[in-house]
Structures are given as C-alpha cells and as structure tokens.
Design a protein around this motif. Structure first.
Motif, PDB file in Angstrom:
ATOM      1  N   ALA A 115       0.827  -1.204   0.000  1.00  0.00           N
ATOM      2  CA  ALA A 115       0.000   0.000   0.000  1.00  0.00           C
ATOM      3  C   ALA A 115       0.863   1.256   0.000  1.00  0.00           C
ATOM      4  CB  ALA A 115      -0.937  -0.011   1.199  1.00  0.00           C
ATOM      5  N   LEU A 116       1.898   1.275   0.849  1.00  0.00           N
ATOM      6  CA  LEU A 116       2.779   2.438   0.915  1.00  0.00           C
ATOM      7  C   LEU A 116       3.572   2.610  -0.378  1.00  0.00           C
ATOM      8  CD1 LEU A 116       4.120   2.131   4.564  1.00  0.00           C
ATOM      9  CD2 LEU A 116       2.638   3.922   3.659  1.00  0.00           C
ATOM     10  N   GLY A 117       3.842   1.503  -1.034  1.00  0.00           N
ATOM     11  CA  GLY A 117       4.594   1.548  -2.292  1.00  0.00           C
ATOM     12  C   GLY A 117       3.713   1.484  -3.517  1.00  0.00           C
ATOM     13  N   ALA A 118       2.443   1.834  -3.350  1.00  0.00           N
ATOM     14  CA  ALA A 118       1.499   1.717  -4.469  1.00  0.00           C
ATOM     15  C   ALA A 118       1.921   2.562  -5.657  1.00  0.00           C
ATOM     16  CB  ALA A 118       0.097   2.125  -4.005  1.00  0.00           C
ATOM     17  N   ASN A 119       2.505   3.721  -5.397  1.00  0.00           N
ATOM     18  CA  ASN A 119       2.909   4.624  -6.475  1.00  0.00           C
ATOM     19  C   ASN A 119       4.344   4.408  -6.917  1.00  0.00           C
ATOM     20  OD1 ASN A 119       0.435   5.890  -6.661  1.00  0.00           O
ATOM     21  ND2 ASN A 119       0.963   7.508  -5.210  1.00  0.00           N
ATOM     22  N   LEU A 120       4.884   3.237  -6.683  1.00  0.00           N
ATOM     23  CA  LEU A 120       6.271   2.947  -7.043  1.00  0.00           C
ATOM     24  C   LEU A 120       6.572   3.322  -8.492  1.00  0.00           C
ATOM     25  CD1 LEU A 120       9.051   1.588  -6.450  1.00  0.00           C
ATOM     26  CD2 LEU A 120       8.014  -0.557  -7.237  1.00  0.00           C
ATOM     27  N   GLY A 121       5.647   3.007  -9.409  1.00  0.00           N
ATOM     28  CA  GLY A 121       5.885   3.250 -10.824  1.00  0.00           C
ATOM     29  C   GLY A 121       6.056   4.704 -11.189  1.00  0.00           C
ATOM     30  N   TYR A 122       5.646   5.618 -10.307  1.00  0.00           N
ATOM     31  CA  TYR A 122       5.869   7.039 -10.545  1.00  0.00           C
ATOM     32  C   TYR A 122       7.343   7.415 -10.348  1.00  0.00           C
ATOM     33  CZ  TYR A 122       0.868   8.171 -10.604  1.00  0.00           C
ATOM     34  OH  TYR A 122      -0.464   8.266 -10.930  1.00  0.00           O
TER      35      TYR A 122
END
Length: 332
Positions: A10-17
């Motif tokens: 959840a905390l790394g959900a935006n990793l792809g950004y």
C-alpha cells in the motif's frame, strides 16, 4: 521497520511514478515526493502543462527574449573553456541550420546525449566519464484515453487508481525484471476529471493507464508487428480498466498508446527512459548534481538534481535559473 507485506504494498502503491525496483529506490527521494502527495493531495495545471509553458514563454517575450520551437541542437560550441553558442536546425527536416551565440547554454537534453553528441572532445569525453557509472531509469507504456461520458459519470471517485497485478503478494514481487505480461502486471489509472484540469470539453474527460516498461520489450519488430503489438496491448489495458470500472471501455471515444519507443522518438531520451538517471540513493537529490565539463554550461531536466518527474524537472529549472545570475553578471 514494517513487517506486514500488505502495508508495504500500500505504501509503495505509487512505485511506478518513481522507479521499477523498491529495493533500489532512494527512500529520501520517495518520502519527500510521496509525503507531499499524501499530505497535500493531487494538483494539476489547469488547462494542461502546455498552458504553463505558454505562460513562461510570455514572460520571456515580455522581457525581450524569444522562443523558437521545433528545433534540435546538434552542436554546443566551446571557446577557451567557456561555451560560446549552439548550432540548431529544424527538428525533423534538419533544414534552416543556424548558430546562436551565447555565454550560457542550458541543456535540457538527456545528459548522455550532451556528452556523446553535442560536446566535442575533450569536453564530451570528460562529461561521459563523469556519468559512466550512472544507471538509467526504466521507461513507461501509457494508454491515453478520451471518455464520453466521464469516468466520474461511471462511478469513479479517485484521481489515481492502482490496478494490482496477479501474483503480487509481497514487495519483492514488484522488483521482478522483466515484469509479467500486460495482462498481469501492476497498472495505474489516472482520471483527470477528478481535478480541475480543464483538459477536455464539458461531458468529456481525459485519462491514462500507465505501467513501467522497457525499451527492449519493443525491439526487433517490423513496423506492422510493432503496430499490431500496440493494438493488442491497448486492448488488454482497456479490458483491465473495464474490470475495475465497468462501462469504461464503452465510454472511450479515442485512444492512443505510447511505448518506450514513442518516448525515445519525441524526447530523444536513451532507451525511452521517463525519469533520466535511475533514482537510486547515489543518483538523487544532491547526489544527482552534474559537474559541467565547460564553464557556462548548465543542466535543467529530469536528468539533473533533484530527480525525475514533472516536479523534479521544474525544480531543476528553477535552480538553474537562479544559478545563471552569476553568469549574466560576468558578461554585463
């Protein structure tokens, strides 16, 4: 510090950004950007980023400057260890070649391109040696969509939606390279109708489905094969969006797919990277600083400090603008 894998995901959900590997990503860089996103929410330039560019152009012109678009620099000139100008021509026709004299040159081109193609030796080789051990970030594949009716009309309430891939149970699963196929990898859907973006007429809206991708995944294809793969991938991404937002596919009135090769074609970034140098601990924030191999040469892009992304590139430009005051004073 956290043992629960669901919490990590959840905390790394935006990793792809930011990057493709959570174990390589700089924590301070991620924390500053993601913390601001969580604390302040999402913002978008009303009317699109072009409106911001147009405004900056107006400021330049009001102060006696000029902006000439659609041109590509082929050579940065150096005299006595200081830049003296640049040669440029029309981007696609390579006609109307001109040389503009200048005491300062700001390069927003990819730094490896500056080193390999724009600076003559020894300056080019000196810069190439400085960045030789720097890794390049991955690319993206993005499906751009125009909706009528809007996703909000279909019940979507989120600006950014993570469409989780199959077989992703731990943070380590996100670091697999190459990633799973488009039918099972993690996707991000951004619905610009959720913010005051003003990107489309009333009743329509713009959205995008994005996933981390790699240049070599699109190599070795003939033009017909490349186009067929683009069509297949676009269909898969839209199908997966429709699974989480029923009716989305029927609401699409236009779509275009951009691959790593598309990014490379339009931005000239090596391997179609979207973020410049990979945002690892030794390649972000202050560690991303690049020492110019000649005086009067500056960098302002996702390749330079503090890092990639829309905000990173803007901060880089602002920092460079402030540093230019010393150069202007020298020649005033």
């Amino acid at each position: 510090m956290i043992d629960d894998e669901s919490c990590k995901l959840a905390l790394g959900a935006n990793l792809g950004y930011y990057h493709d590997d959570p174990y390589e990503l700089s924590l301070p860089f991620f924390a500053v950007a993601q913390g601001g996103y969580i604390d302040g929410g999402s913002y978008y330039v009303r009317g699109g980023s072009q409106r911001l560019s147009d405004y900056l152009v107006s400021l330049i012109e009001e102060n006696g400057g000029a902006v000439d678009c659609g041109r590509l620099v082929s050579d940065i000139h150096v005299r006595d260890g200081w830049v003296s100008g640049a040669t440029h021509a029309k981007t696609y026709t390579e006609t109307d070649e001109q040389t503009t004299q200048a005491n300062s040159v700001i390069a927003n081109a990819a730094v490896p391109t500056v080193a390999e193609n724009l600076l003559a030796d020894p300056h080019g080789s000196t810069l190439a040696a400085e960045i030789s051990d720097r890794a390049i970030a991955p690319s993206l594949t993005t499906l751009y969509l125009v909706f009528e009716p809007t996703p909000a009309d279909l019940g979507n309430e989120c600006y950014s939606t993570i469409i989780e891939g199959t077989d992703i149970d731990t943070l380590a699963d996100l670091s697999d390279t190459p990633p799973a196929g488009f039918g099972s990898r993690r996707l991000t859907f951004v619905d610009y109708s959720q913010v005051a973006a003003d990107l489309a007429p009333d009743g329509k809206s713009v959205g995008a489905i994005t996933t981390v991708d790699y240049h070599n995944a699109w190599c070795g294809l003939t033009d017909p094969e490349y186009r067929r793969k683009k069509n297949r991938v676009g269909d898969v991404l839209l199908r997966r969006l429709n699974e989480v937002l029923p009716g989305a596919s029927d609401a699409v009135v236009h779509q275009e797919l951009a691959t790593p090769h598309t990014i490379e074609r339009f931005t000239h970034n090596p391997l179609g990277t979207a973020y410049g140098f990979a945002p690892t601990p030794n390649q972000t924030l202050g560690a991303r600083e690049i020492e110019p191999s000649v005086d009067g040469l500056h960098f302002a892009s996702a390749w330079s400090s503090p890092g990639g992304g829309f905000t990173g590139a803007i901060l880089s430009g602002a920092k460079t603008a402030r540093s230019l005051t010393s150069d202007v004073g020298t020649f005033s």
